[in-house]
Design an enzyme around this catalytic site. Structure first.
Site, PDB file in Angstrom:
ATOM      1  N   HIS A   1      93.929  93.408  24.477  1.00 14.79           N
ATOM      2  CA  HIS A   1      94.792  94.448  23.867  1.00 14.79           C
ATOM      3  C   HIS A   1      95.394  93.895  22.563  1.00 14.79           C
ATOM      4  CE1 HIS A   1      97.918  97.437  23.447  1.00 14.79           C
ATOM      5  NE2 HIS A   1      97.703  97.965  24.648  1.00 14.79           N
TER       6      HIS A   1
ATOM      7  N   ARG B   1     105.119  92.298  23.869  1.00 12.81           N
ATOM      8  CA  ARG B   1     104.524  93.343  23.034  1.00 12.81           C
ATOM      9  C   ARG B   1     104.042  92.728  21.722  1.00 12.81           C
ATOM     10  NH1 ARG B   1     103.619  98.075  24.017  1.00 12.81           N
ATOM     11  NH2 ARG B   1     105.257  98.452  25.545  1.00 12.81           N
TER      12      ARG B   1
ATOM     13  N   GLU C   1      91.482  97.344  20.471  1.00 11.07           N
ATOM     14  CA  GLU C   1      91.406  96.641  21.762  1.00 11.07           C
ATOM     15  C   GLU C   1      89.975  96.715  22.292  1.00 11.07           C
ATOM     16  OE1 GLU C   1      94.268  98.907  24.070  1.00 11.07           O
ATOM     17  OE2 GLU C   1      95.463  99.210  22.268  1.00 11.07           O
TER      18      GLU C   1
ATOM     19  N   ARG D   1      98.565  90.449  32.434  1.00  9.54           N
ATOM     20  CA  ARG D   1      99.477  90.272  31.297  1.00  9.54           C
ATOM     21  C   ARG D   1     100.894  89.923  31.743  1.00  9.54           C
ATOM     22  NH1 ARG D   1     101.146  96.106  28.594  1.00  9.54           N
ATOM     23  NH2 ARG D   1     101.887  97.111  30.494  1.00  9.54           N
TER      24      ARG D   1
ATOM     25  N   ASP E   1      95.664 107.355  20.221  1.00  8.39           N
ATOM     26  CA  ASP E   1      95.425 106.642  21.475  1.00  8.39           C
ATOM     27  C   ASP E   1      94.053 107.076  21.988  1.00  8.39           C
ATOM     28  OD1 ASP E   1      95.565 105.228  23.788  1.00  8.39           O
ATOM     29  OD2 ASP E   1      97.420 106.140  24.529  1.00  8.39           O
TER      30      ASP E   1
ATOM     31  N   GLN F   1     100.942  99.908  35.142  1.00  9.13           N
ATOM     32  CA  GLN F   1     100.176 100.060  33.903  1.00  9.13           C
ATOM     33  C   GLN F   1      99.602  98.709  33.436  1.00  9.13           C
ATOM     34  OE1 GLN F   1      99.911 102.742  31.503  1.00  9.13           O
ATOM     35  NE2 GLN F   1     100.414 101.904  29.514  1.00  9.13           N
TER      36      GLN F   1
HETATM   37  O1  LIG Z   1     103.224 100.187  26.679  1.00  9.63           O
HETATM   38  P1  LIG Z   1     102.050  99.431  27.236  1.00  9.63           P
HETATM   39  O2  LIG Z   1     101.968  99.453  28.719  1.00  9.63           O
HETATM   40  O3  LIG Z   1     101.973  98.042  26.676  1.00  9.63           O
HETATM   41  O4  LIG Z   1     100.749 100.184  26.707  1.00  9.63           O
HETATM   42  C1  LIG Z   1     100.519 100.328  25.352  1.00  9.63           C
HETATM   43  C2  LIG Z   1      99.281 101.188  25.129  1.00  9.63           C
HETATM   44  O5  LIG Z   1      98.154 100.486  25.603  1.00  9.63           O
HETATM   45  C3  LIG Z   1      96.888 101.114  25.347  1.00  9.63           C
HETATM   46  O6  LIG Z   1      96.612 101.096  23.997  1.00  9.63           O
HETATM   47  C4  LIG Z   1      96.846 102.508  25.909  1.00  9.63           C
HETATM   48  O7  LIG Z   1      95.685 103.190  25.482  1.00  9.63           O
HETATM   49  C5  LIG Z   1      98.066 103.293  25.523  1.00  9.63           C
HETATM   50  O8  LIG Z   1      98.067 104.532  26.235  1.00  9.63           O
HETATM   51  C6  LIG Z   1      99.336 102.525  25.830  1.00  9.63           C
HETATM   52  O9  LIG Z   1     100.447 103.287  25.448  1.00  9.63           O
END
Ligand SMILES: O=P(O)(O)OC[C@H]1O[C@H](O)[C@H](O)[C@@H](O)[C@@H]1O
Length: 273
Positions: free
Chosen positions: A140, A31, A247, A61, A185, A56
């Site tokens: 990101h 992170r 991002e 990554r 967001d 996600q």
């Molecule tokens: O928690 P992660 O999977 O790293 O994502 C972190 C963030 O990434 C992006 O900015 C998305 O738009 C968010 O919706 C998400 O919460």
């Protein structure tokens, strides 16, 4: 603040921008820094999408990349020196669960170049499959800021955005300077300005980072604010006060890549002085 100090600060900002709670053992994406999103931003909207089984933000990554090369130039004026490193990832190098979730043959080449004033990141995608595939890509980028109440982002006015906090509602950005005082967001689409400026609101003289891009269409702005921060185990509860993610990528729509074809896109972060 001198130029040298300013540059050091930028490098420090970018280089040390990971959460105090970030997990660094490879079991989770770090992170901080610039996690690479590919081939899926968030999770797929449609269960029929080829990327629907991916977690996600996809594969890139949380895979271990192969180091390919490093070069450096040594100029008379050291401000022009450039260090470049390249890294590669193919479908067969990704973790088994991700490979099974998105069984495409591809090759990624990630190039990172650093000069005194710039950090360039660029991704090349090659489709080595027999069929075309769709992908998103996003840098990101996490920025460390002294005080979120003093941060503003310029270059987004008059753009349409999708607000993920408001269940995907769409609206037009009217502000010249986007500031953050709650969870944000948003996916700003079709960013025509080649230059987004993140004003990190440094106390002793402003610290502005300019973001320009090649071949990318959208800009996501994210700050988890209070409740989301508490819900993230790899993020300190208070860190939302000192960070923002801006991002650069193409995530509103997929990029379609035919077999044998290459796609390339990237961003350049530079100190605006
Ligand atoms: O928690 P992660 O999977 O790293 O994502 C972190 C963030 O990434 C992006 O900015 C998305 O738009 C968010 O919706 C998400 O919460």
């Amino acid at each position: 603040m001198s130029v040298q100090n300013l540059e050091n600060k930028v490098i420090l900002t970018l280089g040390s921008g990971s959460s105090a709670e970030a997990i660094l053992d490879g079991t989770k994406a770090i992170r901080g820094g610039i996690p690479l999103v590919f081939p899926q931003f968030g999770t797929a909207k449609n269960p029929n999408d080829a990327t629907a089984k991916l977690p996600q933000h996809g594969i890139a990554r949380s895979s271990i990349w192969e180091f390919l090369s490093a070069t450096s130039s040594d100029n008379k004026d050291h401000n022009d020196d450039e260090v470049t490193a390249t890294f590669g990832l193919t479908g067969s190098q990704t973790p088994k669960n991700l490979r099974e979730a998105w069984p495409k043959k591809f090759q990624l080449i990630y190039t990172v170049s650093l000069t005194a004033r710039t950090l360039k990141t660029s991704l090349k995608v090659k489709n080595e499959d027999n069929e075309a595939f769709n992908f998103h890509v996003l840098f990101h980028t996490y920025f460390l800021a002294p005080d979120i109440s003093k941060v503003s982002i310029l270059g987004l006015s008059n753009l349409t955005y999708t607000d993920k906090v408001l269940n995907g509602a769409r609206a037009l950005e009217s502000r010249e300077k986007v500031t953050i005082d709650q969870e944000v967001d948003r996916i700003y689409e079709n960013v025509t300005s080649d230059e987004i400026v993140v004003d990190l609101g440094e106390e002793k003289g402003n610290l502005n980072v300019k973001i320009s891009n090649t071949n990318l269409r959208d800009t996501v702005v994210w700050n988890p604010w209070i409740d989301k921060s508490r819900g993230m185990s790899d993020f300190d509860d208070e860190e939302y006060k000192v960070m923002v993610c801006v991002e650069t990528g193409t995530v509103a729509d997929y990029i379609l890549l035919s077999p044998g074809q290459n796609w390339e896109g990237g961003q350049i972060l530079s100190v605006a002085i």
